[in-house]
Design a protein around this motif. Structure first.
Motif, PDB file in Angstrom:
ATOM      1  N   GLN A   1     -57.151  19.634  22.799  1.00  0.00           N
ATOM      2  CA  GLN A   1     -57.396  18.194  22.832  1.00  0.00           C
ATOM      3  C   GLN A   1     -57.760  17.579  21.495  1.00  0.00           C
ATOM      4  O   GLN A   1     -58.566  16.660  21.421  1.00  0.00           O
ATOM      5  N   SER A   2     -57.160  18.093  20.436  1.00  0.00           N
ATOM      6  CA  SER A   2     -57.340  17.420  19.154  1.00  0.00           C
ATOM      7  C   SER A   2     -56.626  16.083  19.231  1.00  0.00           C
ATOM      8  O   SER A   2     -55.541  15.974  19.797  1.00  0.00           O
ATOM      9  N   TYR A   3     -57.230  15.088  18.656  1.00  0.00           N
ATOM     10  CA  TYR A   3     -56.564  13.786  18.621  1.00  0.00           C
ATOM     11  C   TYR A   3     -55.844  13.590  17.299  1.00  0.00           C
ATOM     12  O   TYR A   3     -55.291  12.547  17.030  1.00  0.00           O
ATOM     13  N   LEU A   4     -55.910  14.586  16.459  1.00  0.00           N
ATOM     14  CA  LEU A   4     -55.421  14.389  15.090  1.00  0.00           C
ATOM     15  C   LEU A   4     -54.259  15.311  14.733  1.00  0.00           C
ATOM     16  O   LEU A   4     -54.029  15.581  13.587  1.00  0.00           O
ATOM     17  N   TYR A   5     -53.560  15.747  15.735  1.00  0.00           N
ATOM     18  CA  TYR A   5     -52.476  16.679  15.426  1.00  0.00           C
ATOM     19  C   TYR A   5     -51.330  15.950  14.730  1.00  0.00           C
ATOM     20  O   TYR A   5     -51.250  14.727  14.737  1.00  0.00           O
ATOM     21  N   GLY A   6     -50.430  16.750  14.133  1.00  0.00           N
ATOM     22  CA  GLY A   6     -49.328  16.146  13.381  1.00  0.00           C
ATOM     23  C   GLY A   6     -48.050  16.947  13.525  1.00  0.00           C
ATOM     24  O   GLY A   6     -47.857  17.665  14.513  1.00  0.00           O
ATOM     25  N   PRO A   7     -47.174  16.845  12.515  1.00  0.00           N
ATOM     26  CA  PRO A   7     -45.860  17.493  12.587  1.00  0.00           C
ATOM     27  C   PRO A   7     -45.932  19.006  12.767  1.00  0.00           C
ATOM     28  O   PRO A   7     -44.950  19.625  13.164  1.00  0.00           O
ATOM     29  N   LYS A   8     -47.091  19.585  12.464  1.00  0.00           N
ATOM     30  CA  LYS A   8     -47.188  21.040  12.602  1.00  0.00           C
ATOM     31  C   LYS A   8     -47.076  21.470  14.066  1.00  0.00           C
ATOM     32  O   LYS A   8     -46.850  22.646  14.348  1.00  0.00           O
ATOM     33  N   VAL A   9     -47.245  20.528  14.988  1.00  0.00           N
ATOM     34  CA  VAL A   9     -47.042  20.913  16.397  1.00  0.00           C
ATOM     35  C   VAL A   9     -45.579  21.303  16.626  1.00  0.00           C
ATOM     36  O   VAL A   9     -45.278  22.172  17.449  1.00  0.00           O
ATOM     37  N   ASP A  10     -44.682  20.661  15.872  1.00  0.00           N
ATOM     38  CA  ASP A  10     -43.258  21.017  15.989  1.00  0.00           C
ATOM     39  C   ASP A  10     -43.004  22.416  15.426  1.00  0.00           C
ATOM     40  O   ASP A  10     -42.138  23.152  15.902  1.00  0.00           O
ATOM     41  N   MET A  11     -43.772  22.769  14.387  1.00  0.00           N
ATOM     42  CA  MET A  11     -43.577  24.081  13.769  1.00  0.00           C
ATOM     43  C   MET A  11     -44.059  25.188  14.711  1.00  0.00           C
ATOM     44  O   MET A  11     -43.448  26.248  14.821  1.00  0.00           O
ATOM     45  N   TRP A  12     -45.165  24.925  15.398  1.00  0.00           N
ATOM     46  CA  TRP A  12     -45.641  25.890  16.401  1.00  0.00           C
ATOM     47  C   TRP A  12     -44.559  26.095  17.458  1.00  0.00           C
ATOM     48  O   TRP A  12     -44.203  27.235  17.807  1.00  0.00           O
ATOM     49  N   ALA A  13     -44.044  24.979  17.970  1.00  0.00           N
ATOM     50  CA  ALA A  13     -43.027  25.067  19.021  1.00  0.00           C
ATOM     51  C   ALA A  13     -41.824  25.869  18.536  1.00  0.00           C
ATOM     52  O   ALA A  13     -41.267  26.703  19.267  1.00  0.00           O
ATOM     53  N   MET A  14     -41.473  25.676  17.268  1.00  0.00           N
ATOM     54  CA  MET A  14     -40.322  26.412  16.736  1.00  0.00           C
ATOM     55  C   MET A  14     -40.601  27.911  16.650  1.00  0.00           C
ATOM     56  O   MET A  14     -39.696  28.729  16.832  1.00  0.00           O
ATOM     57  N   GLY A  15     -41.840  28.276  16.365  1.00  0.00           N
ATOM     58  CA  GLY A  15     -42.202  29.703  16.350  1.00  0.00           C
ATOM     59  C   GLY A  15     -41.977  30.296  17.728  1.00  0.00           C
ATOM     60  O   GLY A  15     -41.392  31.382  17.880  1.00  0.00           O
ATOM     61  N   ALA A  16     -42.443  29.571  18.749  1.00  0.00           N
ATOM     62  CA  ALA A  16     -42.305  30.061  20.124  1.00  0.00           C
ATOM     63  C   ALA A  16     -40.826  30.103  20.531  1.00  0.00           C
ATOM     64  O   ALA A  16     -40.371  31.056  21.181  1.00  0.00           O
ATOM     65  N   ILE A  17     -40.076  29.109  20.118  1.00  0.00           N
ATOM     66  CA  ILE A  17     -38.642  29.066  20.480  1.00  0.00           C
ATOM     67  C   ILE A  17     -37.885  30.187  19.758  1.00  0.00           C
ATOM     68  O   ILE A  17     -37.031  30.864  20.335  1.00  0.00           O
ATOM     69  N   MET A  18     -38.238  30.382  18.500  1.00  0.00           N
ATOM     70  CA  MET A  18     -37.545  31.419  17.724  1.00  0.00           C
ATOM     71  C   MET A  18     -37.785  32.793  18.362  1.00  0.00           C
ATOM     72  O   MET A  18     -36.858  33.598  18.516  1.00  0.00           O
ATOM     73  N   ALA A  19     -39.023  33.057  18.747  1.00  0.00           N
ATOM     74  CA  ALA A  19     -39.330  34.334  19.402  1.00  0.00           C
ATOM     75  C   ALA A  19     -38.528  34.449  20.692  1.00  0.00           C
ATOM     76  O   ALA A  19     -37.961  35.514  21.014  1.00  0.00           O
ATOM     77  N   GLU A  20     -38.446  33.370  21.433  1.00  0.00           N
ATOM     78  CA  GLU A  20     -37.718  33.372  22.713  1.00  0.00           C
ATOM     79  C   GLU A  20     -36.225  33.629  22.496  1.00  0.00           C
ATOM     80  O   GLU A  20     -35.567  34.290  23.313  1.00  0.00           O
ATOM     81  N   LEU A  21     -35.705  33.133  21.384  1.00  0.00           N
ATOM     82  CA  LEU A  21     -34.293  33.388  21.087  1.00  0.00           C
ATOM     83  C   LEU A  21     -34.041  34.876  20.879  1.00  0.00           C
ATOM     84  O   LEU A  21     -32.979  35.393  21.204  1.00  0.00           O
ATOM     85  N   PHE A  22     -35.043  35.570  20.336  1.00  0.00           N
ATOM     86  CA  PHE A  22     -34.882  37.008  20.126  1.00  0.00           C
ATOM     87  C   PHE A  22     -35.031  37.806  21.416  1.00  0.00           C
ATOM     88  O   PHE A  22     -34.346  38.801  21.610  1.00  0.00           O
TER      89      PHE A  22
END
Ligand SMILES: Nc1ncnc2c1ncn2[C@@H]1O[C@H](COP(=O)(O)OP(=O)(O)OP(=O)(O)O)[C@@H](O)[C@H]1O
Length: 440
Positions: A172-193
């Protein structure tokens, strides 16, 4: 709308149903998203995030919004048509994707992300369903939750599908930014493997539990800010040592694992930007020399340590990164059958990014799969959602190196998150009818 003939429904999202359609005048195949909500004025429509953000974006890895039509109070978005989404590609796959395929897709997605982040937007709902694929091309889609980085926090409303949701958002951070997209990409990249979600949380609580189980509980060293966030909401992390990601993603190379690990850093400030990710050694081979230059110049790779400057210098030197890392794909570039979008758009990718870097200073600072990929039910996005606030998870018995049990087809569970990790697989009900809905 009479200009278009709707052919077939190809997607049914939270906010709209998507149809394959044909422009009767030009014969062009398009995707039309028919919004579920009614829109009684144009003002309402132009203020929509999807409209505001997408109309500003022109990038080969971002799905093109061609037209917005309001008819009988129904709003339609006309998009370029893409064959399928990444989840559809994964779900019926028997063999793992090759690393070259993963690399190709991820390289393109990071380019799209670098472009949008540089323009002051972040996506906030990256997931395989929102990455649309046509041949070797992949594009970011569904900008319904995209947000301007200049928008003033707090960002309080619902954000992102749970499995790909960054820990700062979960806490519940109210100050998140573009790095949330980078986290999602880490999870997606792992899932692709692996063809399985990396953090398939059954609830918000279970989501953090699953992340801790793999990454290890955050510490003052790894994420002091997260400990504060947790304290603020009276949340206690479950205690885990974590495992090395190479154990969880055995088919990935060291470079790939290293990139995924940095993308999935607890601390957002430790995750690379999209531009930095593009320069990771994992993408070393992603530099394409057009046929006209091939005889004269060998392929030059970006040195692992190359910074943005080097990267941009390389572009100027006409070494086009197009995420086509094997010669078979690269060869396609000289094919006369190549779709126009490939021949025009792709080679411009980093040129566009280069322009943006200069122009826009708003930049914020193969093995057979063992289990079918059948995720659990998820709820519709909601503003309320279950919250971690005032919820304390008692530290569980530390289980060193314990991995989530492979998900069985149609896994359904009730009970606590820890049950998920310890119950025998046969206790899970099977069945293939689970919609992939994990928001909330
Ligand atoms: N341009 C397109 N070409 C082909 N298929 C598309 C296109 N856009 C969307 N789709 C399909 O429709 C699905 C839903 O689209 P989209 O995500 O835009 O809708 P939504 O209502 O915002 O969904 P969500 O529930 O993810 O928020 C996508 O996952 C994809 O399969």
């Amino acid at each position: 709308m009479e200009r278009y003939m709707l052919i077939k429904e190809v997607g049914d999202g939270t906010f709209g149903s998507v149809w394959r359609a044909i422009n009767k005048q030009t014969g062009e195949v398009v995707a039309i998203k028919k919004m579920k909500k009614k829109y009684y004025t144009w003002e309402e429509c132009v203020n929509l995030r999807e409209v505001k953000s997408l109309r500003k974006m022109n990038h080969p890895n971002i799905v093109k919004l061609k037209e917005v039509i309001r008819e009988n109070n129904i709003l339609y978005f006309v998009f370029e048509y893409m064959e399928c989404n990444l989840y559809q590609l994964m779900k019926d796959k028997e063999k793992l994707f090759s690393e070259a395929e993963v690399r190709n897709w991820c390289f393109q997605v990071f380019q799209g992300l670098a472009y949008m982040h540089q323009r002051g937007y972040f996506h906030r709902d990256l997931k395989p369903e929102n990455l649309l694929v046509a041949k070797d091309l992949i594009k970011l889609a569904d900008f319904g939750l995209a947000r301007e980085t200049s928008a003033i926090p707090p960002y309080t409303e619902y954000v992102s599908t749970r499995w790909y949701r960054a820990p700062e958002v979960l806490l519940q951070s109210y100050l998140y930014g573009p790095k949330v997209d980078m986290w999602a990409m880490g999870a997606i990249m792992a899932e692709l493997f692996t063809l399985r979600p990396l953090f398939p949380g059954a609830s918000e609580t279970d989501q953090i539990y699953k992340i801790c189980n793999i990454l290890g509980t955050p510490t003052m060293d790894t994420w002091s800010g997260g400990l504060c966030l947790a304290r603020n909401i009276n949340y206690q992390f479950p205690q885990f040592n974590g495992v090395h990601l190479s154990v969880v993603i055995p088919s990935a190379s060291d470079d790939a694992v290293n990139l995924i690990a940095s993308l999935c850093s607890w601390d957002p400030s430790k995750r690379p930007t999209a531009m930095e990710a593009l320069q990771h050694p994992f993408f070393q081979s992603c530099y394409y020399v057009p046929p006209s230059l091939r005889a004269r110049a060998p392929i030059t790779r970006t040195p692992p340590s190359a910074g943005t400057k080097d990267l941009l210098e390389q572009q100027t030197a006409k070494k086009y990164p197009v995420a086509l890392s094997d010669s078979r794909i690269a060869g396609n570039f000289s094919s006369p059958k190549l779709p126009a979008m490939l021949s025009t758009g792709v080679q411009r990718k980093l040129d566009l990014m280069n322009q943006d870097l200069n122009k826009n200073d708003k930049t914020m600072k193969s093995t057979v799969r063992q289990q079918k990929y059948r995720p659990p039910v998820r709820n519709s996005p909601t503003n309320t959602g279950e919250k971690l606030a005032n919820m304390t998870i008692a530290p569980r018995k530390p289980t060193i190196g314990q991995l989530p049990r492979p998900m069985k087809a149609g896994v359904r569970w009730s009970g606590s998150s820890s049950d998920l990790l310890i119950r025998p697989a046969q206790e899970f009900q099977s069945g293939n009818n689970y919609p992939r809905k994990v928001a909330g």
